[in-house]
Design a protein around this motif. Structure first.
Motif, PDB file in Angstrom:
ATOM      1  N   THR A   1       0.841  -1.419  -0.032  1.00 24.09           N
ATOM      2  CA  THR A   1       0.021  -0.154   0.192  1.00 24.09           C
ATOM      3  C   THR A   1       0.869   1.318   0.060  1.00 24.09           C
ATOM      4  OG1 THR A   1      -1.286  -1.318   1.450  1.00 24.09           O
ATOM      5  CG2 THR A   1      -2.074   0.924   0.940  1.00 24.09           C
ATOM      6  N   LEU A   2       1.947   1.377   0.637  1.00 27.97           N
ATOM      7  CA  LEU A   2       2.852   2.358   0.610  1.00 27.97           C
ATOM      8  C   LEU A   2       3.482   2.773  -0.560  1.00 27.97           C
ATOM      9  CD1 LEU A   2       4.803   1.845   3.979  1.00 27.97           C
ATOM     10  CD2 LEU A   2       2.664   3.201   3.827  1.00 27.97           C
TER      11      LEU A   2
ATOM     12  N   LYS B   1       1.913   1.827  -3.562  1.00 26.25           N
ATOM     13  CA  LYS B   1       0.897   2.474  -4.190  1.00 26.25           C
ATOM     14  C   LYS B   1       0.503   3.795  -3.955  1.00 26.25           C
ATOM     15  CE  LYS B   1      -2.151  -1.609  -4.414  1.00 26.25           C
ATOM     16  NZ  LYS B   1      -3.370  -1.894  -3.949  1.00 26.25           N
ATOM     17  N   ALA B   2       0.750   4.212  -2.828  1.00 30.75           N
ATOM     18  CA  ALA B   2       0.490   5.555  -2.145  1.00 30.75           C
ATOM     19  C   ALA B   2       1.460   6.700  -2.829  1.00 30.75           C
ATOM     20  CB  ALA B   2       0.420   5.703  -0.728  1.00 30.75           C
ATOM     21  N   ALA B   3       2.555   5.968  -2.754  1.00 35.21           N
ATOM     22  CA  ALA B   3       3.713   6.923  -3.252  1.00 35.21           C
ATOM     23  C   ALA B   3       3.410   7.103  -5.010  1.00 35.21           C
ATOM     24  CB  ALA B   3       5.034   6.157  -2.877  1.00 35.21           C
ATOM     25  N   ARG B   4       3.044   6.080  -5.540  1.00 29.82           N
ATOM     26  CA  ARG B   4       2.831   5.961  -6.965  1.00 29.82           C
ATOM     27  C   ARG B   4       1.657   6.958  -7.352  1.00 29.82           C
ATOM     28  NH1 ARG B   4       5.846   3.130 -10.261  1.00 29.82           N
ATOM     29  NH2 ARG B   4       6.259   1.295  -9.214  1.00 29.82           N
ATOM     30  N   VAL B   5       0.544   6.973  -6.610  1.00 34.59           N
ATOM     31  CA  VAL B   5      -0.439   7.848  -6.993  1.00 34.59           C
ATOM     32  C   VAL B   5      -0.017   9.189  -6.696  1.00 34.59           C
ATOM     33  CG1 VAL B   5      -2.282   6.242  -6.888  1.00 34.59           C
ATOM     34  CG2 VAL B   5      -1.727   7.601  -4.800  1.00 34.59           C
ATOM     35  N   LEU B   6       0.721   9.527  -5.704  1.00 38.90           N
ATOM     36  CA  LEU B   6       1.263  10.839  -5.312  1.00 38.90           C
ATOM     37  C   LEU B   6       2.334  11.400  -6.315  1.00 38.90           C
ATOM     38  CD1 LEU B   6       1.469  10.631  -1.611  1.00 38.90           C
ATOM     39  CD2 LEU B   6      -0.239  12.133  -2.836  1.00 38.90           C
TER      40      LEU B   6
ATOM     41  N   ALA C   1       5.293   9.635  -7.549  1.00 41.87           N
ATOM     42  CA  ALA C   1       6.528   8.967  -7.291  1.00 41.87           C
ATOM     43  C   ALA C   1       6.739   8.084  -8.648  1.00 41.87           C
ATOM     44  CB  ALA C   1       6.825   8.519  -6.023  1.00 41.87           C
TER      45      ALA C   1
ATOM     46  N   ILE D   1      10.784   5.151  -0.531  1.00 43.65           N
ATOM     47  CA  ILE D   1       9.889   4.033   0.132  1.00 43.65           C
ATOM     48  C   ILE D   1      10.785   2.615   0.427  1.00 43.65           C
ATOM     49  CG2 ILE D   1       7.684   2.760  -0.223  1.00 43.65           C
ATOM     50  CD1 ILE D   1       7.331   5.828   0.032  1.00 43.65           C
TER      51      ILE D   1
ATOM     52  N   ALA E   1      11.865   1.504   4.134  1.00 44.83           N
ATOM     53  CA  ALA E   1      11.150   0.611   4.734  1.00 44.83           C
ATOM     54  C   ALA E   1      12.091  -0.818   4.924  1.00 44.83           C
ATOM     55  CB  ALA E   1      10.002   0.201   3.565  1.00 44.83           C
TER      56      ALA E   1
END
Lengths: 264, 276
Positions: B170-171, B173-178, B180, B189, B193
């Motif tokens: 999910t992290l 994915k979150a970075a990608r939609v922002l 990255a 990430i 991590a």
């Protein structure tokens, strides 16, 4: 609502089908899904678990690809992720090694904006969600509600045209959930971004949305779209409005039928 | 819930209390261990293998044994040699394990080819294949370093690899939609991590390095803690031997504490379980 004058179609979902090929054969998660979402519209999607609502959101986000059919944003085919489409996840998905402000400025930094500008943008949205006093805290120091506020601020800081929210308040207690719903309504009325909001909670859907999309399972498709003709501004008091209760009962019954269908 | 930056703050009363209680437990544990050792040292049969730390009634003692080793000008050389071997072997192990672990996590063919063999070799005692390495590389420091390298590499590679695989998707994915890209995701990430797993790998790798010391120095080392322990076996100098064994233990504990401190600095963002 769909034909309202002066509003254009923001997102178009056309004949979307999604299949997963697993060890136990092929699962059809979505089939024949068609939907037009208008500019600035607030859409809520409800349906039993496994009806493919999250799959649909992932396709709109560009994180998954449809097996067939297309989605369009402003007439352009959606392919891959894009900062125009912001996502808020149920599990917050905050970067645990970054402070609140570092999390919120992640998007602007990806746009390679100067640091001072990134910080200014981040502070604006941290203020919007009321967490000014916590900008240097780490996610582990925050409650669930605060974490989701940060995630919402992070999505807004990227100034997306569309917000995709995947059961964002699903993991929160009832009081926090009510508070965040009210805050989200207020923000939406101010910023008027197109919202695609997935939820289990029919109350939540009727309270927030202009239209509620009811999905059925196996394969996931759109069963019905209900116009919520309750005027804004809405707040928690709207929940005692007779029209609210009427719509809620209607949608709840329909979702429950679907739930029984899945249990069979 | 602190509102300010996580800077050094004075400990609260309850934290001071916990710290003191923990120290008392440690002290008690030490007293119990010394008592057990003392009882062993006065036993007729056990006393021969387990001399006490200090000399009582003129009996052999660990400190006495170490004193002899210092007089023979052996202790410092042994210590330095072993530390150089461990440092070089571990260093090589770390710089090779890190990229290999990432390659295994990213490219399935790499993983499918390498992983079974790491798991196969990992369970074989290093002492078993030490002679092969010595035959290949000759006597001296090189085979010792290579042996430690092999052991630390396998432990750390597997640990880091599993760490990378367990990163919350999910992290990413979150970075990608922002917005990255792949490079952003790696540095912002994947790498942070993975830090907790890298530190666990370092901890396990250091421990593997020390436990391989005996095998590594078993053939042809000129000096070294492991080599000396085996030599002392021939002369029945159990006092010095136990002293060397305790020294290896102390080195291990110190290295572990060092990793604890680094961990506290680098991964204070992690959610810790209560009482952990």
């Amino acid at each position: 609502m769909a034909g309202e004058a002066g509003r254009s179609v923001k997102i178009q979902i056309k004949d979307v089908k999604k299949e997963y090929h697993g060890d136990h054969g092929t699962t059809v998660a979505l089939n024949g899904v068609n939907l037009d979402i208008m500019e600035n519209e607030f859409i809520c999607v409800v349906g039993p678990s496994g009806c493919g609502k999250s799959t649909l959101l992932n396709i709109l986000a560009g994180l998954h690809e449809a097996s067939s059919g297309e989605c369009y944003l402003d007439g352009e085919v959606i392919k891959g992720t894009d900062v125009k489409r912001g996502v808020v996840f149920q599990q917050y998905a905050l970067f645990p090694w970054q402070t609140v402000i570092q999390n919120v400025m992640f998007g602007p930094q990806m746009k390679r904006l100067p640091k001072s500008e990134c910080e200014a943008i981040a502070r604006k949205y941290i203020k919007m969600v009321g967490l000014e006093d916590f900008e240097n805290s780490y996610p582990k120091e925050l409650s669930g509600g605060m974490k989701q506020r940060v995630a919402i601020a992070r999505a807004y800081a990227n100034n997306p045209e569309v917000l995709l929210m995947d059961e964002p308040f699903g993991a929160l207690d009832a009081q926090t959930r009510a508070q965040l719903q009210t805050e989200l309504l207020k923000t939406w009325e101010e910023e008027k971004k197109t919202c695609f909001f997935i939820t289990h909670d029919v109350d939540e859907a009727v309270l927030l949305a202009q239209r509620v999309v009811i999905m059925s399972a196996r394969p996931g498709r759109i069963k019905r779209v209900v116009d919520i003709d309750i005027p804004y501004p809405r707040d928690q008091a709207t929940k005692s409005d007779p029209r609210f209760m009427e719509l809620k009962a209607e949608i709840w019954n329909e979702v429950y039928q679907e739930y029984l269908e899945v249990r069979k | 819930m602190s509102k300010t930056k996580q800077a050094k703050r004075p400990l609260t009363k309850s934290e001071r209390h916990t710290r003191m209680v923990n120290r008392l437990w440690l002290l008690l544990s030490l007293v119990v261990a010394l008592l057990v050792l003392y009882l062993l040292s006065i036993g007729k049969k056990t006393g021969r293998s387990f001399p006490f730390i200090v000399s009582i009634n003129g009996r052999d003692s660990v400190l006495g044994g170490l004193q002899t080793m210092i007089e023979r000008k052996a202790l410092w050389d042994d210590f330095a040699n072993s530390m150089i071997c461990v440092a070089m072997g571990f260093g090589l192990g770390f710089v090779t394990a890190l990229p290999v672990a990432f390659l295994m996590a990213w490219y399935t063919p790499v993983r499918k080819i390498i992983e079974p063999w790491i798991n196969f070799i990992r369970n074989i005692p290093a002492l078993a294949y030490a002679p092969l390495i010595v035959l290949l590389l000759g006597v001296g420091r090189t085979p010792a370093v290579v042996l430690i390298w092999i052991c630390t590499f396998m432990t750390m590679c597997i640990t880091i690899f599993h760490g990378i695989r367990n990163i919350d998707n999910t992290l990413v994915k979150a970075a990608r939609v922002l917005g990255a890209n792949d490079v952003d995701i790696f540095f912002r990430i994947t790498l942070p991590a993975t830090v907790p797993f890298i530190l666990t790998a370092v901890r396990l790798g250091l421990s593997a390095g020390l436990t391989t010391l005996l095998a590594a120095e078993s053939a042809g080392a000129q000096a070294g803690l492991g080599m000396r322990i085996m030599t002392l076996k021939g002369t029945f100098e159990t006092d010095a031997m136990l002293g060397y064994i305790i020294i290896i233990g102390i080195i291990g504990t110190l290295l572990n504490t060092m990793v604890d401190i680094i961990e506290g600095r680098l991964t204070s963002w992690q959610e810790k379980r209560e009482g952990a």
